[in-house]
Design a protein around this motif. Structure first.
Motif, short mmCIF file in Angstrom:
data_model
loop_
_atom_site.label_atom_id
_atom_site.label_comp_id
_atom_site.label_asym_id
_atom_site.label_seq_id
_atom_site.Cartn_x
_atom_site.Cartn_y
_atom_site.Cartn_z
N GLU A 27 0.85 -1.21 0.00
CA GLU A 27 0.00 0.00 0.00
C GLU A 27 0.88 1.24 0.00
N LYS A 28 0.28 2.31 -0.53
CA LYS A 28 1.05 3.55 -0.70
C LYS A 28 1.28 4.28 0.64
N SER A 30 1.53 7.96 1.75
CA SER A 30 1.13 9.19 1.04
C SER A 30 2.29 10.18 0.91
N ASP A 31 2.20 11.01 -0.11
CA ASP A 31 3.22 12.04 -0.31
C ASP A 31 3.27 12.97 0.90
N ARG A 59 10.28 7.14 -5.68
CA ARG A 59 8.99 6.44 -5.64
C ARG A 59 8.86 5.53 -6.86
N ASP A 82 7.85 0.99 -0.74
CA ASP A 82 7.04 1.93 -1.52
C ASP A 82 7.84 3.20 -1.84
#
Ligand SMILES: Cc1cc2nc3c(=O)[nH]c(=O)nc-3n(C[C@H](O)[C@H](O)[C@H](O)COP(=O)(O)O)c2cc1C
Length: 184
Positions: A27-28, A30-31, A59, A82
């Protein structure tokens, strides 16, 4: 058991909970969270306050895998991370660049834990690459100027493994001396 006072200390709790996480869910992260982590890394102290440490945030999967291949053995968790943060420092600017980069890396590890993100220090300095040193090969791939040296790459990802927080028995009190070496 730790005393209640110690347990209520947020920094202590963070340090106790932080473990090297080497498996990720995919899963990502977040930025926004990556940016918060970087903010904390940028607050790390540095010798003479020169801030010689710089970061390349990756990324892109292919680039992360290429960087992982720059370490001939033991880049383990990196290809499945990730995000990868390459931690380097300007050696021309500061003879204590290793220390500065290590402190900033530690801040990243603690910050990641603060946001519930898994992290692991993947060491690069003095490690073999495929043909040259891991440091040189990474700098070549990422276009980093020669005056820099890469200390490590911090792998980040949502936690795909659960590790026990540290307890009192994990503390190496034998390493602590009072007043004189060997005095307890
Ligand atoms: C200087 C340094 C180099 C490390 N290099 C690696 C590495 O190359 N690969 C890796 O998987 N873990 C690496 N680690 C993580 C350690 O193996 C880990 O911190 C240690 O086993 C203690 O586990 P913990 O982080 O869960 O408390 C490194 C940690 C430090 C501080």
């Amino acid at each position: 058991m730790f005393s209640n006072e110690t347990q209520e200390n947020p920094l202590f709790e963070l340090a106790r909970q932080r473990r090297s996480v080497r498996r990720y869910t995919g899963e990502k992260v977040s930025d926004d969270v990556v940016r918060e982590i970087l903010k904390i890394a940028l607050l790390a102290p540095s010798s003479w306050g020169r801030h010689p440490v710089e970061f390349v945030v990756l990324r892109d999967r292919a680039t992360i895998e290429a960087v992982a291949r720059c370490k001939r053995m033991g880049a383990g968790p990196l290809p499945t991370a990730d995000v990868a943060i390459v931690v380097m420092a300007d050696m021309a600017d500061c003879e204590l660049w290793i220390e500065d980069a290590a402190v900033a890396s530690t801040y990243i590890l603690l910050a990641a834990e603060q946001f519930g993100v898994g992290a692991c220090w993947i060491h690069m300095r003095n490690r073999q690459g495929q043909r040259k040193s891991a440091d040189e090969e990474i700098r070549q791939i990422l276009g980093v100027p020669d005056r820099f040296s890469v200390l490590n790459v911090v792998a980040l990802g949502q936690k795909g493994e659960k590790k026990s927080p540290r307890t009192e028995k994990d503390l190496s009190w034998q390493n602590v001396h009072y007043g004189r070496y060997g005095q307890k």
